[in-house]
Design a protein around this motif. Sequence first.
Motif, PDB file in Angstrom:
ATOM      1  N   ALA A 184       0.854  -1.187   0.000  1.00 54.62           N
ATOM      2  CA  ALA A 184       0.000   0.000   0.000  1.00 54.62           C
ATOM      3  C   ALA A 184       0.890   1.238   0.000  1.00 54.62           C
ATOM      4  CB  ALA A 184      -0.913   0.010   1.214  1.00 54.62           C
ATOM      5  N   THR A 185       0.612   2.145  -0.916  1.00 61.93           N
ATOM      6  CA  THR A 185       1.366   3.392  -1.023  1.00 61.93           C
ATOM      7  C   THR A 185       0.399   4.565  -0.947  1.00 61.93           C
ATOM      8  OG1 THR A 185       3.049   2.348  -2.408  1.00 61.93           O
ATOM      9  CG2 THR A 185       2.945   4.748  -2.449  1.00 61.93           C
ATOM     10  N   ILE A 186       0.763   5.550  -0.148  1.00 56.75           N
ATOM     11  CA  ILE A 186      -0.061   6.741   0.013  1.00 56.75           C
ATOM     12  C   ILE A 186       0.752   7.966  -0.355  1.00 56.75           C
ATOM     13  CG2 ILE A 186      -1.320   8.184   1.667  1.00 56.75           C
ATOM     14  CD1 ILE A 186      -1.831   5.649   3.284  1.00 56.75           C
ATOM     15  N   ASP A 187       0.209   8.805  -1.229  1.00 54.47           N
ATOM     16  CA  ASP A 187       0.818  10.090  -1.569  1.00 54.47           C
ATOM     17  C   ASP A 187       0.001  11.200  -0.922  1.00 54.47           C
ATOM     18  OD1 ASP A 187       2.922   9.134  -3.087  1.00 54.47           O
ATOM     19  OD2 ASP A 187       1.724   9.066  -4.920  1.00 54.47           O
ATOM     20  N   ILE A 188       0.683  12.124  -0.275  1.00 45.38           N
ATOM     21  CA  ILE A 188       0.033  13.268   0.366  1.00 45.38           C
ATOM     22  C   ILE A 188       0.236  14.486  -0.523  1.00 45.38           C
ATOM     23  CG2 ILE A 188      -0.076  14.707   2.444  1.00 45.38           C
ATOM     24  CD1 ILE A 188       1.231  12.309   3.921  1.00 45.38           C
ATOM     25  N   LEU A 189      -0.868  15.047  -1.027  1.00 40.09           N
ATOM     26  CA  LEU A 189      -0.815  16.172  -1.958  1.00 40.09           C
ATOM     27  C   LEU A 189      -1.289  17.452  -1.289  1.00 40.09           C
ATOM     28  CD1 LEU A 189      -2.388  14.378  -5.061  1.00 40.09           C
ATOM     29  CD2 LEU A 189       0.032  14.473  -4.408  1.00 40.09           C
ATOM     30  N   ASP A 190      -0.973  18.580  -1.914  1.00 41.78           N
ATOM     31  CA  ASP A 190      -1.489  19.850  -1.404  1.00 41.78           C
ATOM     32  C   ASP A 190      -2.985  19.938  -1.708  1.00 41.78           C
ATOM     33  OD1 ASP A 190      -1.665  20.330  -4.100  1.00 41.78           O
ATOM     34  OD2 ASP A 190      -0.434  22.134  -4.103  1.00 41.78           O
ATOM     35  N   LYS A 191      -3.639  20.983  -1.222  1.00 40.00           N
ATOM     36  CA  LYS A 191      -5.089  21.080  -1.349  1.00 40.00           C
ATOM     37  C   LYS A 191      -5.555  21.201  -2.794  1.00 40.00           C
ATOM     38  CE  LYS A 191      -5.311  26.098  -0.563  1.00 40.00           C
ATOM     39  NZ  LYS A 191      -5.916  27.153   0.295  1.00 40.00           N
ATOM     40  N   TYR A 192      -4.634  21.548  -3.689  1.00 40.70           N
ATOM     41  CA  TYR A 192      -4.990  21.636  -5.107  1.00 40.70           C
ATOM     42  C   TYR A 192      -4.734  20.324  -5.851  1.00 40.70           C
ATOM     43  CZ  TYR A 192      -4.843  26.575  -3.897  1.00 40.70           C
ATOM     44  OH  TYR A 192      -5.047  27.788  -3.294  1.00 40.70           O
ATOM     45  N   GLY A 193      -4.064  19.389  -5.187  1.00 38.22           N
ATOM     46  CA  GLY A 193      -3.780  18.102  -5.797  1.00 38.22           C
ATOM     47  C   GLY A 193      -2.661  18.139  -6.810  1.00 38.22           C
ATOM     48  N   ASN A 194      -1.828  19.171  -6.752  1.00 33.05           N
ATOM     49  CA  ASN A 194      -0.771  19.342  -7.755  1.00 33.05           C
ATOM     50  C   ASN A 194       0.620  18.999  -7.234  1.00 33.05           C
ATOM     51  OD1 ASN A 194      -2.674  20.295  -9.638  1.00 33.05           O
ATOM     52  ND2 ASN A 194      -2.521  22.378  -8.821  1.00 33.05           N
ATOM     53  N   ILE A 195       0.857  19.249  -5.963  1.00 29.25           N
ATOM     54  CA  ILE A 195       2.197  19.101  -5.411  1.00 29.25           C
ATOM     55  C   ILE A 195       2.201  17.988  -4.371  1.00 29.25           C
ATOM     56  CG2 ILE A 195       4.066  20.242  -4.157  1.00 29.25           C
ATOM     57  CD1 ILE A 195       3.048  22.891  -5.246  1.00 29.25           C
ATOM     58  N   ARG A 196       3.140  17.049  -4.524  1.00 25.17           N
ATOM     59  CA  ARG A 196       3.248  15.971  -3.561  1.00 25.17           C
ATOM     60  C   ARG A 196       4.044  16.450  -2.355  1.00 25.17           C
ATOM     61  NH1 ARG A 196       5.961  10.213  -4.979  1.00 25.17           N
ATOM     62  NH2 ARG A 196       7.843  11.493  -4.833  1.00 25.17           N
ATOM     63  N   LEU A 197       3.420  16.392  -1.185  1.00 25.08           N
ATOM     64  CA  LEU A 197       4.061  16.856   0.041  1.00 25.08           C
ATOM     65  C   LEU A 197       4.773  15.723   0.773  1.00 25.08           C
ATOM     66  CD1 LEU A 197       1.150  19.093   1.392  1.00 25.08           C
ATOM     67  CD2 LEU A 197       3.108  19.797  -0.008  1.00 25.08           C
TER      68      LEU A 197
END
Length: 227
Positions: A184-197
Amino acid sequence: MTHGIRKKIFFALFFLLLIEPLSAGAFGVSPPFINADKLVKGVEYEATIVLSQGKPDEDLQVKAVFDIPDKIRNWFSIDKGEEFIIPAGVQQFPITVFIKVPENADLGIYKGYLRINTVPVEKEGQIAISVGGRIDINMTVGEGAYIEFNIKRIEILDISEGEKPKIRMELENKGNVAIAPELATIDILDKYGNIRLGTAQNSKLPETPPFKTKKFSGWRTLTFCSA
């Protein structure tokens, strides 16, 4: 003409007398069905039914009655028992119905009902009325694995300074066999969904039994991307 008007007035009064007690003690079940069409031998299934009452002014005694074939009666149970009390002040009261299919069960389609009835309390000068609801039960016991799951929730847990970040995931197994995702892999993005945090990965998730929901925490490989 006058006679016709009197008949209509009498009917209206009679109708009001009929519906007034029910309105005061309105009672319902939601959902009014249990549809378990992917059961297999040895599986355990559970369904949540919410009981609702209009005016929860006092304790309400409730009796559950299963109207199902005798050969499958022992498959069923309720977490609150088959007679219980909904406390005063509680308008919505959830119960869980458990279905445990034995290993020697016959394959086939099974139907029946679960009737939820209130137990009337006799009071001086009042007519005691029992209300309730019916829950349709539709089951199929078959063969073959059915795999389906749903990620219900993902959250980053609060941590203290110096601790490694942790993530909690809630997985709902909607299939009829136990599952354990290999990775399982989780990517955390900014509120716009453009930048991976940040990103997290876990390859040691334990099994989730069929028709169950399980929470996992850990994910200590969580890392945050540099700005």
